[in-house]
Design a protein around this motif. Structure first.
Motif, short mmCIF file in Angstrom:
data_model
loop_
_atom_site.label_atom_id
_atom_site.label_comp_id
_atom_site.label_asym_id
_atom_site.label_seq_id
_atom_site.Cartn_x
_atom_site.Cartn_y
_atom_site.Cartn_z
N ARG A 1 43.21 66.83 -12.60
CA ARG A 1 43.22 66.59 -11.16
C ARG A 1 42.40 65.36 -10.82
O ARG A 1 41.25 65.23 -11.20
N SER A 2 43.00 64.45 -10.07
CA SER A 2 42.35 63.18 -9.81
C SER A 2 41.18 63.29 -8.83
O SER A 2 40.41 62.36 -8.69
N ASP A 3 41.03 64.43 -8.14
CA ASP A 3 39.88 64.54 -7.23
C ASP A 3 38.57 64.66 -8.00
O ASP A 3 37.50 64.56 -7.42
N TYR A 4 38.63 64.89 -9.30
CA TYR A 4 37.41 64.93 -10.12
C TYR A 4 37.02 63.53 -10.58
O TYR A 4 36.02 63.35 -11.25
N ILE A 5 37.85 62.54 -10.29
CA ILE A 5 37.64 61.19 -10.81
C ILE A 5 37.16 60.30 -9.67
O ILE A 5 37.81 60.21 -8.63
N SER A 6 36.02 59.65 -9.85
CA SER A 6 35.53 58.77 -8.79
C SER A 6 36.00 57.34 -9.01
O SER A 6 35.90 56.51 -8.12
N GLY A 7 36.55 57.04 -10.19
CA GLY A 7 37.08 55.72 -10.47
C GLY A 7 37.39 55.58 -11.94
O GLY A 7 37.09 56.48 -12.74
N VAL A 8 38.01 54.47 -12.29
CA VAL A 8 38.29 54.17 -13.69
C VAL A 8 37.91 52.72 -13.96
O VAL A 8 37.97 51.88 -13.07
N VAL A 9 37.49 52.47 -15.19
CA VAL A 9 37.16 51.11 -15.62
C VAL A 9 38.09 50.78 -16.78
O VAL A 9 38.17 51.53 -17.76
N ARG A 10 38.80 49.67 -16.65
CA ARG A 10 39.73 49.24 -17.69
C ARG A 10 38.94 48.50 -18.77
O ARG A 10 38.12 47.64 -18.47
N ARG A 11 39.18 48.89 -20.02
CA ARG A 11 38.58 48.19 -21.15
C ARG A 11 39.69 47.78 -22.09
O ARG A 11 40.82 48.25 -21.97
N SER A 12 39.36 46.93 -23.06
CA SER A 12 40.39 46.46 -23.99
C SER A 12 41.02 47.63 -24.76
O SER A 12 42.19 47.59 -25.11
N ASP A 13 40.26 48.68 -24.99
CA ASP A 13 40.76 49.82 -25.78
C ASP A 13 41.21 51.00 -24.92
O ASP A 13 41.35 52.10 -25.40
#
Length: 163
Positions: free
Chosen positions: A122-134
């Motif tokens: 569930r995306s409500d548990y996610i405050s954001g995402v950080v894109r990395r090369s991997d």
């Protein structure tokens, strides 16, 4: 007001192939895994109490809470002892992670809002995402992950152990 992740220092940890991060300010300490003492009638993700400097801290398996399959602990398994602000109080909680990677900084411009689709939990548990090369690092909103019901139940487990 957008409830997104703030820039700053994060502890990154792994669950399976996924990488998660929690704000370093919430992490009190990181312990080598020890089997928690069971608590009767707890939810499936609540493994029990872990002794942290003479105090019983409720310990949760984040994999189960996120709907992932549980795994046997390995030599890399750690317990992150967190102090999470929930409503008007601070909840101490141990979170089991397959491994802990590092403390790293994320700048505000690196943090993307939580995606609405294509995610296994569930995306409500996610405050954001950080894109990395991997791949991506998922910034987890621990206070929202632990709903009010969970927090009350965990606090009562904590109180029982203090008695």
């Amino acid at each position: 007001m957008m409830s997104g992740a703030a820039e700053g220092q994060y502890v990154t940890f792994g669950l399976g192939d996924e990488t998660f991060a929690a704000p370093v300010g919430l992490v009190r300490e990181i312990l080598t895994y020890q089997t928690p003492s069971r608590i009767p009638n707890g939810p499936p993700y609540l493994l029990g109490l872990t002794d942290v400097r003479g105090r019983g801290v409720p310990t949760a398996d984040l994999r189960i809470r996120l709907g992932m399959a549980p795994v046997e602990p390995t030599l890399n398994t750690r317990i992150l002892v967190l102090d999470i602000p929930v409503e008007e109080r601070i909840l101490s909680l141990g979170l089991v992670a397959d491994r802990v990677y590092e403390v790293t900084g994320f700048a505000a411009e690196e943090i993307e809002p939580s995606p609405d689709i294509g995610v296994k939990w569930r995306s409500d548990y996610i405050s954001g995402v950080v894109r990395r090369s991997d791949g991506f690092v998922v910034l987890i909103d621990l206070a929202r992950l632990l709903s009010t019901t969970d927090a009350a139940m965990l606090e009562s487990a904590d109180m029982d152990s203090a008695a």
